[in-house]
Design a protein around this motif. Sequence first.
Motif, short mmCIF file in Angstrom:
data_model
loop_
_atom_site.label_atom_id
_atom_site.label_comp_id
_atom_site.label_asym_id
_atom_site.label_seq_id
_atom_site.Cartn_x
_atom_site.Cartn_y
_atom_site.Cartn_z
N GLU A 168 -14.85 -11.99 13.15
CA GLU A 168 -15.89 -11.99 14.17
C GLU A 168 -15.74 -13.22 15.04
N TRP B 274 -17.24 1.17 20.92
CA TRP B 274 -17.31 -0.26 20.56
C TRP B 274 -18.62 -0.64 19.87
N GLN C 171 -18.23 -2.73 16.74
CA GLN C 171 -17.67 -4.08 16.90
C GLN C 171 -18.59 -5.02 17.68
N VAL C 172 -19.45 -4.48 18.55
CA VAL C 172 -20.33 -5.34 19.35
C VAL C 172 -21.59 -5.65 18.56
N LEU D 267 -18.85 -10.34 18.72
CA LEU D 267 -18.10 -9.27 18.09
C LEU D 267 -18.00 -9.51 16.59
N LEU E 143 -13.89 -7.04 13.21
CA LEU E 143 -12.65 -6.94 13.98
C LEU E 143 -11.46 -6.80 13.06
N HIS F 105 -7.96 -4.65 17.25
CA HIS F 105 -8.76 -5.23 18.32
C HIS F 105 -8.11 -6.46 18.93
N TYR G 32 -9.34 -9.36 26.56
CA TYR G 32 -10.75 -9.09 26.85
C TYR G 32 -11.06 -9.66 28.24
#
Length: 350
Positions: A227, A262, A265-266, A277, A280, A284, A288
């Motif tokens: 993360e 997503w 992950q968010v 995030l 992960l 990933h 970005y």
Amino acid sequence: METASAACLVVVTFLCHVVSGGDKDVWCGLNKSCLLEANFPVGDDVVIHWLKVTSKDINVHSYYYDKDQLQLQDQHFKGRTSMFKENIGKGNSSILLKEVLVADEGRYKCYVGTITDKMTSFLNLHVEAPVTKIHIQEADNKLVCSSSGLYPEPQLTWSTKPPLPHALRNTTHTSRDKGTQLYSISNLLDLAGDDAPQVDYICDVRSRSSRRLTWRNISNISVSEGETTIDCLFLTDKTNLVWMFNQSQTIVNRSSSVSENWKKQVKNVSAQGRLALHHLSSDHEGTYTCEVTNATETSVTTFFLRMADGPSQGRTHIVIGVVATLAVLAILAYCVFCKNNTGQGTSNVI
């Protein structure tokens, strides 16, 4: 009636050489409605002819005998013009041109005749398709800045903040669509080397209007616990925010909604645009991009996220190693046990 109309046009062509006042300039937005304004001294038996000035004048709109005379109108303007009939008696001979095209650009003249007076006025119609969006893409240590659907012909320039000590190497390509007559422009810029100082690259696209895009590349982000939190730069109170992954997948759209792909992950998107995030994996890893947009500018920040072995992953590896070692020892012990039992059985038989 047709003979009278044709004769009337001949007279208009002659009388239009008697000009009242200088040309006026009017800017019209592409695909929008535009007012072509003209006025005249009030009188009776009004005759109005709007013409586009070319080698052979084109009839845009005619009005006499208290009604439109659309049988004279050129096909190019069919269904796209109207007069303010309730105001003609007040001296208003303006027309409204709808769904403006680049081909409408040019010089126009308006002839008005009454029983007591005659006058001709001219105006220059200019068409504008403003710069509304600039695209940027980074690959192989190069930046491509581009925009499309523009009119009049645009220009594109690069700069940096702070300024670099050397000139920027770039190449511009401009093209024009044969159908719409709109311009597209792109520029390929060589980025400074790794030893160059951290700078913002600024792409300005100018037509009659202008727009600016600022691009900043942040060093790699290493994630060790599955993360991380990424800060979006350039934010102000009046901006729209979009987060993208590998320049193709939307993470967070302009309405601050997280895309379905997503949601796992968010963890959170703050009011300041900070992207949190978690969960992960190596899938990933990648680029970005945070894009911030307001009325006149777009600012883009890119981050490359790389997964790295962290403490938790290290502990996992240790556990796996211990389990594997114990399994090997158990197998060896079992083999020794079987061998010993086999040897004892053979001695008993003898």
